[in-house]
Scaffold this active site. Sequence first.
Site, PDB file in Angstrom:
ATOM      1  CB  SER A  80      21.514  -9.345  11.623  1.00  0.00           C
ATOM      2  OG  SER A  80      22.649  -9.004  10.852  1.00  0.00           O
ATOM      3  CD  GLU A 100      22.258 -23.489   4.293  1.00  0.00           C
ATOM      4  OE1 GLU A 100      21.713 -24.572   4.561  1.00  0.00           O
ATOM      5  OE2 GLU A 100      21.789 -22.381   4.627  1.00  0.00           O
ATOM      6  CE  LYS A 137      22.129 -16.520   8.968  1.00  0.00           C
ATOM      7  NZ  LYS A 137      21.298 -16.646   7.745  1.00  0.00           N
TER       8      LYS A 137
END
Lengths: 398, 266
Positions: free
Chosen positions: A380, A112, A90
């Site tokens: 990830s 969010e 991210k």
Amino acid sequence: MYNYPDSTGHFGPYGGIYVAETLMSALDELKQAYEKYRHDPEFIAELNYDLKHYVGRPSPIYHAKRWSQQLGGAQIFLKREDLNHTGAHKVNNTVGQALLARRMGKPRVIAETGAGQHGVATATVAARYGMECVVYMGSEDVQRQAQNVYRMKLLGATVVPVESGSKTLKDALNEAMRDWVTNIENTFYIIGTVAGPHPYPMMVRDFNAIVSKECVVQMPELAGRQPDAVIACVGGGSNAMGVFYSYIDMPGVKLIGVEAGGRGIGSGQHAAPLTTNSAVGVLHGNRTYLMQDENGQIIETHSISAGLDYPGVGPEHSWLKDSGRAEYVAINDDEALRAFHDLCHLEGIIPALESSHALAHAAKIAPGMGKDKVLLVNLSGRGDKDMATVARASGITF
Amino acid sequence: MSRIQTIFDKLKQHRRKALIPFFTAGDPVPSLTVPLLHALVEAGADIIELGVPFSDPMADGLTIQRASERALKHGVSLHDVLDMVASFRTKNVSTPIVLMGYGNPIEAMGWERFAKRCAEVGVDGVLTVDFPPEESHEAFAHLEKHGIDPIFLLAPTSTDARVERVAKQAHGYVYYVSLKGVTGAGHLDLSEIERKMPQLKKHITLPIGVGFGIRDEATALAVAKLCDGVVVGSRIVQEIENSTEQNVVANVSKLVKELRQAVDQA
């Protein structure tokens, strides 16, 4: 040459800009700023500097030999996005968007978050660049991911629990949009996945594409060639787009997106709009496959991993599905948990529950493949945030 | 001539401004929607914007989101809303009804089927909040084919080019969102509306209704002076929320009568 989206933000029939008039000028401003800076050598240099020295890129690829051996088929390689600063892919995107926000003169960022990884990654860069940060998070997720909430607060962010609707990621997204439309002059909305109105799906993909750019170089070095298949989990689909992107134009490399099968596709309690061929609809600014009832109301989804618990999917994945370039499958909660434990035991890596879905699919297909075949899984994120969830699933209370 | 045009022509003759109340179909219960529609007309509504409940009303504040949630709890679908309009039309053939909501329930029904049904039951206009001119061309062609007016939004942040574009595509009236924010927000900026109106009128010949932030007689009057119609939504929904099933029709009636008197002073 793959060249999507078109100038209006469409991936075939998907994507677009489905927002109220009140947001159109802000999206226009963003589109122009992104067009300007994405090719700007100074911006690129600044981004690359922080990706290297702050995030810790490039992330390594690791050959999971013991696990591969136990499965008895294809060799499994893991792209270690879990080793990034903040523990997931991210941050690739939040660094990019925060730098863009700075160039646009926006002192306040909002986000969010579902699992909290994107919220943490946003709070992190906001601290790094001295920006005010507000993170919206469904109150259900606030409970499931208490540690990440505390992490964001430590980083100086304000976390707003969202009580409306299903109290998960989609409701957090609604609330962040509301904040943005109200504070449009001074606020930059850092969307964490490849969904939302154009230019977000493209921009978030571009910032995450560094993952596959590295893989294309690293795989020949480590495995002697490119993989037979690239596997990634898909909620909104940002890590998958990141690891797929540079491989789209290599037809020999299969692309497999793994959605959350929840309690099983048959149970209806899942988050797998692509695998189940849900009806196409419009939500959160784009046209895409959507989990909805026959009246077009968005239905509640279920997954053991908060990061995959989303009724829609990035529009580019809808397009990759229809065009046949990528294949989408679902992995259930219990299959993901099994892969989670296997990776802990055999490789000494605690994966995020989201990534465990991709791992589980690799474990499913590897035994049927020859030992000379190569699977690349995007690991990830790391699983530290999931301790409470995994313990609960195993009947353990601390 | 369409019902919407007829009503604005009539108002213009009498130098009056339109009062356009909004509430969500099915709120507080489906059986009260048609009685509420009639009560609004009696209290002085010129046009009614009837909300179609949606699970994710992104552009609305919490007041209208809760109204959607109450309606959805009763299972109110787009089909039901259309049936409610049909039932209203058995006793009222003159008050325009504009359906307001989000695109996805219509997508699920199919635009052609929806537009045809709108024409059958007597819907006059449709406003889909999340379908800007960029994305609505194909969808709205179905509406126009069946004589339904697509209603467009404009905002304080809309550029001249966007105003011009909406002027070309809009029918019925144009809905100007008077503030940056979602429905139900408090900070109405009258000077901003006053500043924007000439820019809008330069391109738009249709009547302009203004909504968002109108909460009482004073704000209704002030806004009415600046435009052709006043849209009141969250304040009415709030009244519904604070009422019982027994007194909701009377309470909403009283509120709308007060707003009518205020608007008529403009």
